[in-house]
Design a protein around this motif. Structure first.
Motif, PDB file in Angstrom:
ATOM      1  N   THR A  49      -9.815   5.695  -3.927  1.00 36.84           N
ATOM      2  CA  THR A  49      -9.905   7.135  -4.178  1.00 36.84           C
ATOM      3  C   THR A  49      -8.539   7.815  -4.235  1.00 36.84           C
ATOM      4  O   THR A  49      -8.427   8.919  -4.761  1.00 36.84           O
ATOM      5  CB  THR A  49     -10.748   7.829  -3.082  1.00 36.84           C
ATOM      6  N   TYR A  50      -7.530   7.126  -3.701  1.00 41.63           N
ATOM      7  CA  TYR A  50      -6.211   7.779  -3.644  1.00 41.63           C
ATOM      8  C   TYR A  50      -5.134   6.717  -3.504  1.00 41.63           C
ATOM      9  O   TYR A  50      -5.340   5.654  -2.921  1.00 41.63           O
ATOM     10  CB  TYR A  50      -6.172   8.731  -2.444  1.00 41.63           C
ATOM     11  N   PRO A 108     -13.056   8.316   3.185  1.00 38.06           N
ATOM     12  CA  PRO A 108     -12.307   7.134   2.722  1.00 38.06           C
ATOM     13  C   PRO A 108     -11.417   6.577   3.831  1.00 38.06           C
ATOM     14  O   PRO A 108     -10.852   7.335   4.629  1.00 38.06           O
ATOM     15  CB  PRO A 108     -11.472   7.683   1.560  1.00 38.06           C
ATOM     16  N   ALA A 109     -11.291   5.264   3.893  1.00 34.59           N
ATOM     17  CA  ALA A 109     -10.464   4.604   4.906  1.00 34.59           C
ATOM     18  C   ALA A 109      -9.024   4.519   4.426  1.00 34.59           C
ATOM     19  O   ALA A 109      -8.759   4.168   3.274  1.00 34.59           O
ATOM     20  CB  ALA A 109     -11.008   3.204   5.174  1.00 34.59           C
ATOM     21  N   THR A 110      -8.091   4.868   5.326  1.00 27.69           N
ATOM     22  CA  THR A 110      -6.662   4.756   5.010  1.00 27.69           C
ATOM     23  C   THR A 110      -6.211   3.317   5.241  1.00 27.69           C
ATOM     24  O   THR A 110      -6.527   2.716   6.279  1.00 27.69           O
ATOM     25  CB  THR A 110      -5.845   5.711   5.895  1.00 27.69           C
ATOM     26  N   LYS A 111      -5.480   2.772   4.281  1.00 34.95           N
ATOM     27  CA  LYS A 111      -5.097   1.367   4.350  1.00 34.95           C
ATOM     28  C   LYS A 111      -3.594   1.214   4.606  1.00 34.95           C
ATOM     29  O   LYS A 111      -2.794   2.025   4.143  1.00 34.95           O
ATOM     30  CB  LYS A 111      -5.474   0.655   3.046  1.00 34.95           C
ATOM     31  N   ASP A 112      -3.250   0.138   5.324  1.00 33.50           N
ATOM     32  CA  ASP A 112      -1.848  -0.165   5.625  1.00 33.50           C
ATOM     33  C   ASP A 112      -1.663  -1.680   5.525  1.00 33.50           C
ATOM     34  O   ASP A 112      -2.117  -2.440   6.390  1.00 33.50           O
ATOM     35  CB  ASP A 112      -1.486   0.328   7.025  1.00 33.50           C
ATOM     36  N   HIS A 157      -7.790  -2.336   8.415  1.00 33.01           N
ATOM     37  CA  HIS A 157      -6.993  -1.449   7.561  1.00 33.01           C
ATOM     38  C   HIS A 157      -6.067  -2.198   6.613  1.00 33.01           C
ATOM     39  O   HIS A 157      -5.464  -1.580   5.724  1.00 33.01           O
ATOM     40  CB  HIS A 157      -6.179  -0.494   8.439  1.00 33.01           C
ATOM     41  N   GLU A 216     -12.810   4.179  -0.445  1.00 37.33           N
ATOM     42  CA  GLU A 216     -14.149   4.621  -0.026  1.00 37.33           C
ATOM     43  C   GLU A 216     -15.001   3.382   0.206  1.00 37.33           C
ATOM     44  O   GLU A 216     -15.290   2.633  -0.719  1.00 37.33           O
ATOM     45  CB  GLU A 216     -14.743   5.511  -1.125  1.00 37.33           C
ATOM     46  N   LYS A 230      -6.120   4.960  -0.092  1.00 37.21           N
ATOM     47  CA  LYS A 230      -7.378   5.304   0.578  1.00 37.21           C
ATOM     48  C   LYS A 230      -8.527   4.704  -0.228  1.00 37.21           C
ATOM     49  O   LYS A 230      -8.546   4.794  -1.453  1.00 37.21           O
ATOM     50  CB  LYS A 230      -7.542   6.819   0.683  1.00 37.21           C
ATOM     51  N   ASN A 270       0.016   5.248   0.353  1.00 37.62           N
ATOM     52  CA  ASN A 270      -0.983   6.317   0.527  1.00 37.62           C
ATOM     53  C   ASN A 270      -2.369   5.861   0.052  1.00 37.62           C
ATOM     54  O   ASN A 270      -3.123   6.627  -0.534  1.00 37.62           O
ATOM     55  CB  ASN A 270      -0.579   7.582  -0.240  1.00 37.62           C
ATOM     56  N   SER A 320       0.852  -1.197   0.000  1.00 38.39           N
ATOM     57  CA  SER A 320       0.000   0.000   0.000  1.00 38.39           C
ATOM     58  C   SER A 320       0.882   1.239   0.000  1.00 38.39           C
ATOM     59  O   SER A 320       1.918   1.268   0.655  1.00 38.39           O
ATOM     60  CB  SER A 320      -0.926   0.003   1.220  1.00 38.39           C
TER      61      SER A 320
END
Length: 891
Positions: free
Chosen positions: A200-201, A170-174, A190, A160, A158, A156, A154
C-alpha cells in the motif's frame, strides 16, 4: 523459518545475488523442480461426474421411467430411441460444459497478475506463475505480492495483510530486522512479506522463499476451497425465464393429457407424448448456451486486448453511454518525451539525439528527476512509469551519466507519490551529505517551496518568481505539454517523510509531450455515433488536457473543461446538475473521480471508467464498468476492475463495447430461436389434439427434434460474427428484456407460424390419400404418411428459420449468407441427419415413418422454407417503415 535468518543467510541459501538475480536457465530449472507458483483450484469434475450431473433432472427421471414402461410393453424400438436420445443429450451437455469451462479457464490464465523480478541484472515483468524460489522480487505501491518473501530492502514499506492476520491497518516492514523466536506470529514478522498481500505504500525488494501451495496462503488454500462458480445476472434471469416457461409447458402438457383422457385416447401413448413434449418444449439448454456464447465471446475479446474479469460486464457493456477516460497512455501514446525545460536561467528546447548544452541549473534539474524516480532504462528497454522514463532520457540528452550518478547516491528514505499531494520525494546520501529531491505538480511545488535557484544562487522565492513559473506553465500547457517541476533541499541527517516536503528550493520544470493515439479520434467519433459520450478525466493541467481533448473532438470550447478545485467550490446538488455539460475534468483527485461518476450516474447514465493507480480503485468500483490498464495499471486497479486493457488504448474500450453489444445480441438470437421453435412444437401438438386429431408427432419424434434443433443451430447462432452496424444503434436500456420491441411478437408469431405450417403438413398427409384428420378408421399408412410430413416439415422449418434469426431487419443476403459457416454447417448437418432418419430403412421403421412420394417431398421443401420467406418479407416491410420514419420529407 526465514524470518529468523539474516538477509545474507537467506540470499546464500538460494545462491542468488540481489543485484543480478537468477539467470533465466536457473529460473527454468527451478520452475521444473518446484512447479508453477499457483494455488491449486477446486478439483475439476471428471467427465463421468459431468455426465451423471446431466442426468440429474426430474424430466430425465420421467423419461427413464418411460424407458422402463416401453420396455415392459415390448415396445423395444421406442425404448432404445428414448435411451439414445437421453444419452446423446447428456453427451452434448457435457461437451457444452467442458467447452465453456475451458474458455473461462483460459481467460483466467490471461488475466493472471504479473510480478516484477530481477533476472540477469535486468528488471522485468513476468507472469506470477513463473516466479520461483530464489527470485528477487521488486515491490511497489499497488502491487499484489506474488510469493512469500524474506525482505532484503525496504523504504517506508507498508503491506496490507488482513487476509492473513485479520489486522485492518497495513503492517510496517523493516528488512533489516531479524526475529530469532521461531514462534513469531505472522502479524509480527516485519521482515517478511506474503503471497496475495498488497503493497500500500513505499517500496521494497525481497527474495522468494516459498511459492504456490508452500506459501502461507497455500497452506490455507489446501484446507478450504475458495473458488466459486460464476453465474451472471443474465444467466440467472434466463434460468428463471426457463423455469417459468417450463412450468407453462408442463401445464399445457398436463392439459393435453387431460384432454386425451376425456377423448378416450390410449393413456400410455399420451403419457409418453406429454412427457416428450415437456422435454422438447422446456428450454433447458438456455443457461448452457448462454454460458458457451459468453465464454466464447469473452475469449474472443481477450484476443483483441480486452480481458473481461467479470462476466456480468459483457451484459453491461451494451448499455454504456458514457466513457470516462484517463488521458495519458489511453487517449495518448504513453510515449512521453521532454521537449522543453524551464528554470530562472530561461526556457530551452531539448534536441533529442544531439548533445544539449546544459547549464548548472539544468544539470541539477535533471539530477533531481533521475534520483527521485523508481523507473529504469537500460538497453533501450524501460520499466516503470513512462513519465519517469522520459525524465531519465532527458538526463541522457543533457549528457549526464546516470549510472555514475546513481552509483554515488544511496537512497535512504522516501515519501512515496500520493495523488492528493501530486508529489514524490526521496532522501539520498551523497559523500556523507544528505539531500532531499522532490518532483511533482508545479503548482503544488510553488505552494511549499520557500526558495529558488537563480543564477546558481539560492534566493527567497518571491511573487515575481511565482509569476514567471505560472507563465511558463501556461505557455507549455497551451502547446499540450504536460508540466512537471522539481525541487531539492540539503539536510543534516535522515529525516521523517513528512518533513521532506518543507522549505524546498525550487529548481525548475519540464514540459513533456504525449501525442494522441492515431486511432483515438476515429474511435471517439464511432462512440458518438453509437450514442456514447467520451469524457476526459486527468490529473494534468487544464490547458494541456483541453488542448488534447479539442484535437480528439472530445471538447469544443473551454467552457466544457473544469478542474478539481472548481468542483470543490460547487455544492453536491449544483455539481450534479452541471456535470453532464463537462467533457474535460483536469487536476482531479481520486475523490473527485468518484464524485464525477456518481454525478453522471444520478442522471441514469451507464458509466465506464478507466484507471491505473492504487487510488483509482474506488472510482473503478463506483463505475458500472471499471476498466484497468494492463500495462501501467497496478494490481489494485486490476483487482477492482471489470475489464483490463492489455494495450492501455481508448480504442480498445470502444471495440469492447461493440463486441459486448454483439455478444448480447447473439445470446438474444439463440434464446429467441429456442423459444420460437419450442412454441411451434407446443402449438402443433396442442391444437391438433384439442381438435380431436391424431397426434401429429409421437414421443420419439419429439425427442429427436429436441436433440436436433435445440443444440447445434442455437449455439451456432451465438457464434454469429459481429454486426458492423451495431455501433449505429443507441445504447441498450439495462432494464430492457429479451422481448423488447418487436422481438417478443416476432417469437410468438414465428412459433404460431411454424406450428400452423406443421399442422397444415399433417393435414396434407391425409389429403394426399383422399382423407381427413377428422375421419374415423384411417389406415395406419395414412397416419404414418401424415406424421412423416409433419415431422420433416417441422424440422425443416426450424432449421431454415435459424437463418432468418441472424438479424431482425437485415436479410440473409445483407448479413452474408456465408458469413456464419458454423450456422450453415449446423443447418446442413441437421438436414442430413433428418434425411437419414427417413431414407435409412432401419431408422425409418424405428421412428414409425414412411418414405414420401414426390408430392410429399415438394410439400416439405416448400413448407419448410415458408417461415424463412415470411420472415424475410416481414423484414422488407420493417426496413421500408424504418426508412420512411427516418426521412423527414416522407409523408
Amino acid at each position: 523459518m526465514w524470518f529468523s535468518k539474516s538477509i545474507e543467510e537467506s540470499l546464500a541459501a538460494f545462491e542468488v545475488s540481489p543485484a543480478q538475480g537468477l539467470s533465466e536457465a536457473e529460473a527454468q530449472a527451478r520452475l521444473q523442480k518446484y512447479g508453477p507458483n499457483a494455488l491449486k483450484g477446486k478439483k475439476k469434475k471428471t467427465i463421468l461426474q459431468l455426465f451423471i450431473a446431466q442426468l440429474q433432472d426430474w424430466l430425465i427421471y420421467v423419461l427413464l421411467a418411460a424407458v422402463v414402461i416401453t420396455a415392459l410393453m415390448g415396445e423395444y424400438t421406442d425404448t432404445i430411441i428414448i435411451l439414445v436420445v437421453i444419452l446423446l443429450n447428456a453427451v452434448l451437455g457435457v461437451a457444452q460444459e467442458v467447452k465453456a469451462g475451458n474458455a473461462i479457464e483460459a481467460l483466467q490464465k490471461i488475466a493472471s497478475p504479473k510480478a516484477l523480478v530481477r533476472r540477469e541484472g535486468t528488471t522485468k515483468e513476468i507472469r506470477s506463475e513463473d516466479v520461483v524460489p530464489g527470485d528477487i522480487l521488486i515491490l511497489d505501491a499497488g502491487r499484489f505480492i506474488a510469493a512469500d518473501l524474506r525482505l532484503i530492502e525496504s523504504a517506508n514499506l507498508k503491506i496490507e495483510e488482513s487476509a492473513l492476520t485479520g489486522e485492518s491497518m497495513p503492517a510496517t516492514k523493516d528488512a533489516d530486522q531479524t526475529l530469532p523466536d521461531p514462534q513469531t506470529p505472522i502479524g509480527d514478522r516485519h521482515n517478511s512479506a506474503y503471497m496475495s498481500t498488497l503493497v500500500t505504500y513505499g517500496r521494497g525488494v525481497g527474495v522468494v522463499v516459498a511459492t504456490g501451495m508452500q506459501t502461507e496462503v497455500g497452506k490455507i488454500a489446501s484446507i478450504i476451497d475458495t473458488e466459486e462458480e460464476v453465474t451472471t445476472p443474465l444467466e440467472a434471469r434466463l434460468e428463471k425465464l426457463g423455469k417459468t416457461l417450463g412450468k407453462l409447458a408442463i401445464g399445457i402438457c398436463a392439459l393435453i393429457f387431460v384432454v386425451a383422457l376425456l377423448q378416450g385416447r390410449d393413456l400410455v401413448e399420451m403419457f409418453l407424448i406429454s412427457v416428450s413434449l415437456a422435454v422438447a418444449s422446456i428450454p433447458e439448454g438456455l443457461a448452457a448456451i448462454v454460458a458457451i456464447v459468453l465464454s466464447i465471446g469473452v475469449t474472443s475479446m481477450s484476443k483483441r486486448n480486452a480481458i473481461v474479469r467479470r462476466l456480468p460486464a459483457v451484459e453491461t457493456l451494451g448499455s454504456v453511454n458514457i466513457i470516462c477516460s484517463d488521458k495519458t497512455g489511453t487517449l495518448t501514446q504513453n510515449k512521453m518525451t521532454v521537449v522543453r525545460y524551464f528554470s530562472l536561467e530561461g526556457e530551452r528546447e531539448v534536441n533529442h539525439g544531439n548533445q544539449n548544452e546544459a547549464s548548472e541549473g539544468a544539470e541539477k534539474l535533471a539530477k533531481a528527476m533521475v534520483l527521485c524516480s523508481d523507473a529504469t532504462y537500460e538497453h533501450n528497454e524501460g520499466t516503470g512509469d513512462p513519465t519517469e522514463i522520459a525524465l531519465l532520457l532527458l538526463a541522457d540528452d543533457l549528457g549526464i551519466d546516470r549510472q555514475a550518478l546513481q552509483a554515488n547516491s544511496r537512497r535512504v528514505g522516501e515519501f512515496a507519490f500520493d495523488s492528493d499531494r501530486k508529489l514524490m520525494s526521496t532522501l539520498h546520501e551523497e559523500d556523507d551529505k544528505y539531500t532531499v529531491y522532490t518532483k511533482g505538480a508545479i503548482d503544488n511545488l510553488l505552494k511549499i517551496a520557500t526558495h529558488v535557484l537563480e543564477s546558481g544562487q539560492v534566493v527567497p522565492l518571491t511573487e515575481q518568481h511565482r509569476q514567471q513559473f505560472n507563465q511558463a506553465t501556461e505557455r507549455m500547457s497551451g502547446q499540450a505539454l504536460r508540466t512537471l517541476g522539481a525541487a531539492y533541499k540539503p539536510v543534516d541527517t535522515v529525516i521523517e517523510p513528512e518533513e521532506m516536503e518543507k522549505d524546498l528550493i525550487l529548481l525548475g520544470m519540464v514540459g513533456m509531450i504525449d501525442p494522441p493515439r492515431a486511432e483515438v479520434k476515429a474511435s471517439v467519433q464511432k462512440a458518438r455515433m453509437a450514442g456514447i459520450t467520451t469524457i476526459m478525466i486527468t490529473g494534468d493541467h487544464k490547458n494541456t488536457a483541453f488542448a488534447i481533448a479539442r484535437e480528439l473532438n472530445i471538447a469544443d470550447n473551454m467552457r466544457q473543461a473544469t478542474t478539481g478545485q472548481e468542483i470543490d467550490e460547487l455544492p453536491e446538488e449544483e455539481f450534479n446538475q452541471r456535470v453532464q455539460g463537462y467533457r474535460v475534468f483536469a487536476r482531479v483527485s481520486p475523490e473527485h473521480k468518484v464524485r464525477i461518476i456518481r454525478g453522471l450516474k444520478s442522471h441514469g447514465n451507464i458509466v465506464s471508467m478507466t484507471g491505473d493507480g492504487v487510488n483509482d480503485a474506488p472510482s473503478l468500483s463506483a463505475a458500472d464498468i471499471g476498466v484497468a490498464m494492463g500495462i501501467t495499471g497496478t494490481d489494485v486497479a486490476k483487482g477492482a476492475s471489470d475489464m483490463i486493457l492489455t494495450d492501455d488504448n481508448f480504442a480498445t474500450i470502444v471495440t469492447a463495447i461493440e463486441q459486448g453489444r454483439n455478444i448480447y445480441n447473439n445470446i438474444r438470437k439463440s434464446v429467441l430461436f429456442l423459444l420460437t421453435c419450442n412454441l411451434g412444437e407446443v402449438v402443433a401438438m396442442f391444437l391438433t389434439l384439442l381438435a380431436g386429431w391424431q397426434a401429429p408427432l409421437i414421443a420419439t419424434q419429439l425427442l429427436w427434434i429436441n436433440l436436433l434443433t435445440d443444440t447445434l443451430p442455437a449455439v451456432a447462432l451465438g457464434m454469429d460474427p459481429g454486426d458492423p452496424d451495431v455501433m449505429k444503434e443507441r445504447p441498450r436500456d439495462p432494464q430492457e428484456s429479451f422481448f423488447n420491441g418487436i422481438a417478443g411478437w416476432r417469437a410468438v408469431a414465428g412459433g404460431f407460424l411454424i406450428g400452423g405450417i406443421t399442422i397444415f403438413a399433417f393435414w396434407f398427409g391425409y389429403y394426399e390419400h383422399g382423407l381427413s384428420p377428422f375421419d374415423d378408421a384411417v389406415p395406419v399408412e395414412t397416419v404414418q404418411n401424415a406424421r412423416t410430413l409433419a415431422f420433416m416439415t417441422l424440422v425443416a422449418c426450424q432449421l431454415y428459420y435459424a437463418l432468418a434469426m441472424r438479424h431482425p431487419l437485415k436479410s440473409i443476403f445483407q448479413v452474408g449468407l456465408f458469413s456464419n459457416l458454423f450456422l450453415l454447417g449446423a443447418v446442413a448437418l441437421g438436414l442430413l441427419l433428418q434425411l437419414a432418419v427417413v431414407l435409412v430403412p432401419a431408422m425409418r421403421d424405428a421412428f414409425n415413418l414412411r418414405m414420401l412420394d414426390a408430392q410429399g417431398w415438394a410439400a416439405v421443401l416448400f413448407l419448410g422454407l415458408l417461415p424463412l420467406l415470411v420472415s424475410e418479407l416481414g423484414k422488407v416491410y420493417l426496413r421500408a417503415r424504418q426508412a420512411k420514419n427516418a426521412d423527414p420529407l416522407a409523408a
